[in-house]
Design an enzyme around this catalytic site. Structure first.
Site, PDB file in Angstrom:
ATOM      1  N   GLY A   9      42.237  15.524  26.297  1.00 59.92           N
ATOM      2  CA  GLY A   9      40.646  15.174  26.082  1.00 59.92           C
ATOM      3  C   GLY A   9      39.943  16.158  26.012  1.00 59.92           C
ATOM      4  O   GLY A   9      38.673  16.295  26.506  1.00 59.92           O
ATOM      5  N   GLN A  13      33.025  15.769  26.747  1.00 60.03           N
ATOM      6  CA  GLN A  13      31.699  16.902  27.580  1.00 60.03           C
ATOM      7  C   GLN A  13      32.319  17.836  28.439  1.00 60.03           C
ATOM      8  O   GLN A  13      31.876  19.074  28.303  1.00 60.03           O
ATOM      9  CB  GLN A  13      30.815  15.854  28.572  1.00 60.03           C
ATOM     10  CG  GLN A  13      29.522  16.656  28.592  1.00 60.03           C
ATOM     11  CD  GLN A  13      28.912  15.860  29.877  1.00 60.03           C
ATOM     12  OE1 GLN A  13      29.392  15.053  30.416  1.00 60.03           O
ATOM     13  NE2 GLN A  13      27.683  16.218  29.892  1.00 60.03           N
ATOM     14  N   ASP A  35      43.584  16.081  22.057  1.00 61.85           N
ATOM     15  CA  ASP A  35      42.657  14.660  22.114  1.00 61.85           C
ATOM     16  C   ASP A  35      43.346  13.716  21.030  1.00 61.85           C
ATOM     17  O   ASP A  35      44.146  14.062  20.137  1.00 61.85           O
ATOM     18  CB  ASP A  35      41.259  15.163  21.524  1.00 61.85           C
ATOM     19  CG  ASP A  35      40.150  14.178  22.083  1.00 61.85           C
ATOM     20  OD1 ASP A  35      39.432  14.519  23.107  1.00 61.85           O
ATOM     21  OD2 ASP A  35      40.382  12.832  21.770  1.00 61.85           O
ATOM     22  N   ILE A  36      42.751  12.436  21.175  1.00 63.47           N
ATOM     23  CA  ILE A  36      43.249  11.398  20.093  1.00 63.47           C
ATOM     24  C   ILE A  36      42.721  11.717  18.924  1.00 63.47           C
ATOM     25  O   ILE A  36      43.191  10.997  17.931  1.00 63.47           O
ATOM     26  CB  ILE A  36      42.731   9.736  20.892  1.00 63.47           C
ATOM     27  CG1 ILE A  36      43.537   8.946  20.388  1.00 63.47           C
ATOM     28  CG2 ILE A  36      41.469   9.604  20.739  1.00 63.47           C
ATOM     29  CD1 ILE A  36      43.650   7.386  21.060  1.00 63.47           C
ATOM     30  N   ASN A  53      47.797  10.595  21.989  1.00 66.34           N
ATOM     31  CA  ASN A  53      47.300   9.404  22.614  1.00 66.34           C
ATOM     32  C   ASN A  53      47.974   9.554  23.898  1.00 66.34           C
ATOM     33  O   ASN A  53      49.162   9.236  24.216  1.00 66.34           O
ATOM     34  CB  ASN A  53      47.580   8.213  21.726  1.00 66.34           C
ATOM     35  CG  ASN A  53      47.191   7.101  22.523  1.00 66.34           C
ATOM     36  OD1 ASN A  53      46.731   7.317  23.607  1.00 66.34           O
ATOM     37  ND2 ASN A  53      47.322   5.747  21.794  1.00 66.34           N
ATOM     38  N   TYR A 143      35.383   1.671  35.839  1.00 64.17           N
ATOM     39  CA  TYR A 143      35.547   3.293  36.126  1.00 64.17           C
ATOM     40  C   TYR A 143      35.659   3.599  37.548  1.00 64.17           C
ATOM     41  O   TYR A 143      36.632   4.531  37.757  1.00 64.17           O
ATOM     42  CB  TYR A 143      34.315   3.519  35.561  1.00 64.17           C
ATOM     43  CG  TYR A 143      34.291   5.264  35.405  1.00 64.17           C
ATOM     44  CD1 TYR A 143      35.341   6.059  34.751  1.00 64.17           C
ATOM     45  CD2 TYR A 143      33.216   5.638  36.165  1.00 64.17           C
ATOM     46  CE1 TYR A 143      35.084   7.643  34.962  1.00 64.17           C
ATOM     47  CE2 TYR A 143      33.118   7.126  36.244  1.00 64.17           C
ATOM     48  CZ  TYR A 143      33.994   7.882  35.590  1.00 64.17           C
ATOM     49  OH  TYR A 143      33.997   9.317  35.634  1.00 64.17           O
TER      50      TYR A 143
END
Ligand code: AKB
Length: 313
Positions: A9, A13, A35-36, A53, A143
């Site tokens: 990821g 951010q 990252d994807i 992924n 979340y």
């Protein structure tokens, strides 16, 4: 022992900032960003990068096999506001992604895993002021309850498999290097960009909505300090409360006005993120982090605003 650090990821951010910091510290080749999607950020794509992924366990395993990471930072997640638009997808990514990484970390004997939790683990019946480490937790966003369940899994893997998982309940994070992605606290980053570009901003949260926030420099330092702490000092294996600075959109705009006197803020009505913010703490008690690994915040609202504006200009 030389480190091999996998950041999953890396385009997000926190990921962008972490990769930059980790590469500065351990060297470019020691940190594999992933990252994807491919990254278009020169600081990420100039070093080792893998397309991953996190839901594809076989592909993820191939990366573990190839690099044998000594540390893994799993940052891939769907945040609060986006999660309410895609609840099942958020649950799947946030939960299955975590379990895939925990399983592979056990199998490949990864020394340490970092996984971020959030103030979103608290809910409407949690105390809202100085929310303690342990209290009623009834999160009502996907979340939030995926993070709460994830915390339980982290502690479980620590207890059952001896996996050294470490975690922080991040407040809203504010940084200039990268944009936030689909959270309730995003206004506190967007406001700086709009203030500099247009001298005005429409906040999707109301004037008096206080939330715990933290400047990115402090958040990255907290993450690295937690990862550096000797294991015996860590009494929390679910996730540590992390307080930061609490302020409202009105207080933040007043601080920005000191630098940009013509700046004007307006407030939207009926944004769905308002209800999420109202279910979260206004401020956090992070005594445990202070006691266990000596955590201390550096940036207050004044210093953060000054630094954000200076860097974004
Ligand atoms: C969000 O707003 O969803 C995130 C968080 C507080 O975890 N920034």
């Amino acid at each position: 022992m030389s480190e091999k650090i996998l950041v999953i990821g890396a385009n997000g951010q926190i990921g962008t900032e972490l990769v930059v910091n980790l590469r500065g510290r351990f060297g470019e080749e020691a940190v594999i960003a992933s990252d994807i999607h491919a990254s278009d950020h020169h600081l990420i794509k100039d070093g080792p990068f893998e397309l991953i992924n996190v839901l594809d366990k076989n592909a993820l395993e191939a990366v573990f096999e190839k690099h044998s990471p000594t540390q893994v930072y799993l940052l891939a997640a769907i945040l609060s506001a986006t999660g309410e638009k895609h609840p099942k997808m958020a649950w799947d990514l946030n939960m299955t992604g975590l379990l895939n990484v925990l399983d592979l970390a056990v199998k490949y004997k990864t020394n340490k895993v970092f996984w971020p939790s959030s103030i979103a683990v608290f809910g409407p019946h949690s105390p809202r002021e100085n929310t303690p480490q342990f209290c009623i937790m009834d999160p009502n966003t996907v979340y939030g309850f995926s993070k709460l369940a994830g915390e339980r899994w982290c502690e479980y893997y620590y207890l059952k498999h001896g996996l050294d998982v470490r975690s922080l309940r991040y407040p809203g994070l504010i940084g200039w290097r990268s944009d936030p992605g689909g959270g309730t606290t995003d206004y506190a980053v967007n406001i700086f960009h709009e203030a500099l570009a247009h001298n005005k901003y429409e906040s999707f949260l109301s004037a008096g909505t206080a939330l715990p926030m933290m400047y990115m420099h402090d958040a990255i330092r907290a993450t690295l300090e937690l990862m550096d702490a000797p294991a015996y000092k860590l009494s929390i294996r679910s996730s540590y409360n992390l307080a930061g600075i609490s302020f409202t959109p009105e207080q933040l705009s007043a601080e920005i006005k000191k630098h940009l006197p013509g700046f004007e803020i307006t407030y939207a009505n009926n944004d769905p993120r308002q209800a999420i913010a109202e279910s979260w703490p206004k401020s956090i008690d992070d005594k445990k982090a202070q006691e266990d690994w000596g955590w201390k915040i550096k940036y207050d609202l004044v210093a953060m605003t000054e630094d954000m504006l200076a860097n974004l200009k």
